[in-house]
Design a protein around this motif. Structure first.
Motif, PDB file in Angstrom:
ATOM      1  N   LEU A  61       0.829  -1.211   0.000  1.00 39.07           N
ATOM      2  CA  LEU A  61       0.000   0.000   0.000  1.00 39.07           C
ATOM      3  C   LEU A  61       0.860   1.256   0.000  1.00 39.07           C
ATOM      4  N   ARG A  62       0.364   2.291  -0.677  1.00 34.31           N
ATOM      5  CA  ARG A  62       1.001   3.614  -0.607  1.00 34.31           C
ATOM      6  C   ARG A  62       0.405   4.319   0.610  1.00 34.31           C
ATOM      7  N   ILE A  63       1.253   4.677   1.558  1.00 34.46           N
ATOM      8  CA  ILE A  63       0.793   5.107   2.883  1.00 34.46           C
ATOM      9  C   ILE A  63       1.199   6.541   3.179  1.00 34.46           C
ATOM     10  N   GLY A  64       0.311   7.271   3.830  1.00 35.92           N
ATOM     11  CA  GLY A  64       0.613   8.598   4.365  1.00 35.92           C
ATOM     12  C   GLY A  64       0.152   8.679   5.805  1.00 35.92           C
ATOM     13  N   ILE A  65       0.880   9.414   6.616  1.00 31.24           N
ATOM     14  CA  ILE A  65       0.566   9.551   8.042  1.00 31.24           C
ATOM     15  C   ILE A  65       0.401  11.023   8.387  1.00 31.24           C
ATOM     16  N   MET A  66      -0.643  11.346   9.137  1.00 29.99           N
ATOM     17  CA  MET A  66      -0.847  12.693   9.669  1.00 29.99           C
ATOM     18  C   MET A  66      -0.707  12.623  11.183  1.00 29.99           C
ATOM     19  N   GLU A  67       0.298  13.272  11.710  1.00 24.42           N
ATOM     20  CA  GLU A  67       0.564  13.281  13.147  1.00 24.42           C
ATOM     21  C   GLU A  67      -0.038  14.535  13.767  1.00 24.42           C
ATOM     22  N   ALA A  68      -1.039  14.364  14.603  1.00 25.94           N
ATOM     23  CA  ALA A  68      -1.687  15.502  15.252  1.00 25.94           C
ATOM     24  C   ALA A  68      -1.194  15.636  16.680  1.00 25.94           C
ATOM     25  N   ASP A  69      -0.863  16.854  17.063  1.00 24.22           N
ATOM     26  CA  ASP A  69      -0.407  17.115  18.420  1.00 24.22           C
ATOM     27  C   ASP A  69      -0.658  18.569  18.753  1.00 24.22           C
ATOM     28  N   ILE A  70      -0.723  18.849  20.037  1.00 27.73           N
ATOM     29  CA  ILE A  70      -0.876  20.236  20.470  1.00 27.73           C
ATOM     30  C   ILE A  70       0.360  21.033  20.095  1.00 27.73           C
ATOM     31  N   ASP A  71       1.533  20.411  20.192  1.00 27.10           N
ATOM     32  CA  ASP A  71       2.799  21.054  19.818  1.00 27.10           C
ATOM     33  C   ASP A  71       3.825  19.953  19.561  1.00 27.10           C
ATOM     34  N   SER A  72       5.001  20.338  19.097  1.00 27.39           N
ATOM     35  CA  SER A  72       6.152  19.462  18.843  1.00 27.39           C
ATOM     36  C   SER A  72       5.997  18.682  17.536  1.00 27.39           C
ATOM     37  N   ASP A  73       7.124  18.170  17.045  1.00 22.93           N
ATOM     38  CA  ASP A  73       7.115  17.351  15.835  1.00 22.93           C
ATOM     39  C   ASP A  73       7.868  16.036  16.069  1.00 22.93           C
ATOM     40  N   VAL A  74       7.909  15.604  17.317  1.00 24.30           N
ATOM     41  CA  VAL A  74       8.656  14.402  17.678  1.00 24.30           C
ATOM     42  C   VAL A  74       8.120  13.180  16.935  1.00 24.30           C
ATOM     43  N   ASP A  75       6.791  13.009  16.917  1.00 26.47           N
ATOM     44  CA  ASP A  75       6.203  11.828  16.296  1.00 26.47           C
ATOM     45  C   ASP A  75       6.397  11.842  14.787  1.00 26.47           C
ATOM     46  N   ALA A  76       6.223  13.012  14.172  1.00 23.82           N
ATOM     47  CA  ALA A  76       6.408  13.108  12.715  1.00 23.82           C
ATOM     48  C   ALA A  76       7.841  12.779  12.338  1.00 23.82           C
ATOM     49  N   ASP A  77       8.791  13.215  13.139  1.00 26.47           N
ATOM     50  CA  ASP A  77      10.196  12.926  12.868  1.00 26.47           C
ATOM     51  C   ASP A  77      10.449  11.421  12.929  1.00 26.47           C
ATOM     52  N   THR A  78       9.838  10.758  13.917  1.00 28.21           N
ATOM     53  CA  THR A  78       9.994   9.307  14.035  1.00 28.21           C
ATOM     54  C   THR A  78       9.416   8.590  12.819  1.00 28.21           C
ATOM     55  N   ILE A  79       8.203   8.976  12.423  1.00 26.77           N
ATOM     56  CA  ILE A  79       7.540   8.327  11.292  1.00 26.77           C
ATOM     57  C   ILE A  79       8.275   8.601   9.983  1.00 26.77           C
ATOM     58  N   SER A  80       8.864   9.777   9.846  1.00 21.67           N
ATOM     59  CA  SER A  80       9.549  10.126   8.596  1.00 21.67           C
ATOM     60  C   SER A  80      10.675   9.145   8.283  1.00 21.67           C
ATOM     61  N   ARG A  81      11.224   8.523   9.302  1.00 18.93           N
ATOM     62  CA  ARG A  81      12.324   7.578   9.085  1.00 18.93           C
ATOM     63  C   ARG A  81      11.859   6.257   8.480  1.00 18.93           C
ATOM     64  N   THR A  82      10.548   6.033   8.421  1.00 16.70           N
ATOM     65  CA  THR A  82      10.034   4.813   7.797  1.00 16.70           C
ATOM     66  C   THR A  82       9.971   4.935   6.279  1.00 16.70           C
ATOM     67  N   GLY A  83      10.079   6.149   5.767  1.00 13.16           N
ATOM     68  CA  GLY A  83      10.058   6.364   4.329  1.00 13.16           C
ATOM     69  C   GLY A  83       8.696   6.686   3.743  1.00 13.16           C
ATOM     70  N   VAL A  84       7.635   6.728   4.557  1.00 12.79           N
ATOM     71  CA  VAL A  84       6.313   7.068   4.033  1.00 12.79           C
ATOM     72  C   VAL A  84       6.098   8.580   4.129  1.00 12.79           C
ATOM     73  N   LYS A  85       5.087   9.073   3.417  1.00 11.61           N
ATOM     74  CA  LYS A  85       4.753  10.492   3.493  1.00 11.61           C
ATOM     75  C   LYS A  85       4.188  10.816   4.872  1.00 11.61           C
ATOM     76  N   VAL A  86       4.599  11.925   5.449  1.00 16.24           N
ATOM     77  CA  VAL A  86       4.114  12.289   6.776  1.00 16.24           C
ATOM     78  C   VAL A  86       4.060  13.806   6.914  1.00 16.24           C
ATOM     79  N   ILE A  87       3.047  14.295   7.597  1.00 18.06           N
ATOM     80  CA  ILE A  87       2.980  15.704   7.963  1.00 18.06           C
ATOM     81  C   ILE A  87       2.595  15.800   9.429  1.00 18.06           C
ATOM     82  N   GLN A  88       2.990  16.919  10.054  1.00 15.62           N
ATOM     83  CA  GLN A  88       2.641  17.190  11.450  1.00 15.62           C
ATOM     84  C   GLN A  88       1.528  18.225  11.472  1.00 15.62           C
ATOM     85  N   LEU A  89       0.475  17.947  12.233  1.00 18.11           N
ATOM     86  CA  LEU A  89      -0.623  18.884  12.405  1.00 18.11           C
ATOM     87  C   LEU A  89      -0.607  19.411  13.834  1.00 18.11           C
ATOM     88  N   HIS A  90      -0.498  20.729  13.991  1.00 16.45           N
ATOM     89  CA  HIS A  90      -0.595  21.345  15.316  1.00 16.45           C
ATOM     90  C   HIS A  90      -2.013  21.860  15.516  1.00 16.45           C
TER      91      HIS A  90
END
Length: 222
Positions: A61-90
């Motif tokens: 599957l072609r996968i994208g992840i949207m990481e939602a958080d009140i602040d920070s981009d820690v989770d998006a940074d972790t997911i970005s290392r998997t090679g899939v598309k990812v964005i951080q939502l504040h």
């Protein structure tokens, strides 16, 4: 009595959001992009679970992840290392995402060419369950250290979810967690709830969860 109007704000907000959610769901259906709304408490292992799921699904599957958080981009940074598309939502301090916020994220992710998008919602068992994000499927994670009584304390999230992941089963010997009771309590809230015990740390149970998701996506696209 004074001359003033009483407005049912909460009802109006929910009605508007439900209409936005239905429009987004239709849009995602037309683009054949399956959207999952993933909810849980902080520390339940959402991001670790996602990394394991991505590894099990990304060849098919072609996968994208949207990481939602009140602040920070820690989770998006972790997911970005998997090679899939990812964005951080504040969320600007809000404890949930609604359908319009999700739509903005989908647009920024450029999800039209993706098979699967997973929204990792803000860590919270209350607010996120109240708002329809427009997802084709709601899924939640309950971790062993949280206790087996959570379906009794936070009923709505169990009622609105299609699947529940019971994470951290590798630490079951160290906690007073009753697997049979949590199944009973959860299905008391939602008899159709699919339940998947896993360990995101060791990978146990992840293949069964991935197979279920692939089947759901295949059936949804027909």
């Amino acid at each position: 009595m004074g001359n003033y109007r009483i407005i049912e704000v909460k009802q109006s907000i929910f009605e508007d959001n439900n209409q936005d959610a239905d429009r987004l769901r239709q849009q995602m259906k037309e683009s054949k992009t399956f959207l999952i709304n993933l909810m849980s408490s902080p520390g339940s292992g959402k991001t670790t679970t996602l990394t394991k799921l991505i590894a099990a699904l990304k060849d098919d599957l072609r996968i994208g992840i949207m990481e939602a958080d009140i602040d920070s981009d820690v989770d998006a940074d972790t997911i970005s290392r998997t090679g899939v598309k990812v964005i951080q939502l504040h969320t600007g301090g809000m404890c949930h995402l609604d359908a319009d916020m999700t739509r903005q994220g989908v647009k920024q992710l450029e999800a039209d060419n993706l098979d699967l998008v997973i929204l990792e919602n803000v860590g919270n068992l209350v607010c996120p369950a109240e708002f329809d994000t427009g997802a084709a499927m709601n899924m939640m994670i309950l971790s062993v250290p949280e206790g087996h009584d959570k379906p009794l304390k936070y009923p709505l999230v169990f009622q609105v979810c299609d699947a529940m992941i019971i994470n951290k089963i590798d630490v079951l010997p160290y906690f007073d967690f009753d697997m049979e009771k949590v199944r009973e309590f959860a299905r008391r809230r939602n008899p159709n709830l699919q339940i998947f015990p896993i360990s995101a740390k060791t990978g146990e149970g992840v293949d069964a969860l991935a197979a279920y998701l692939k089947d759901r996506i295949t059936q949804w696209k027909k």
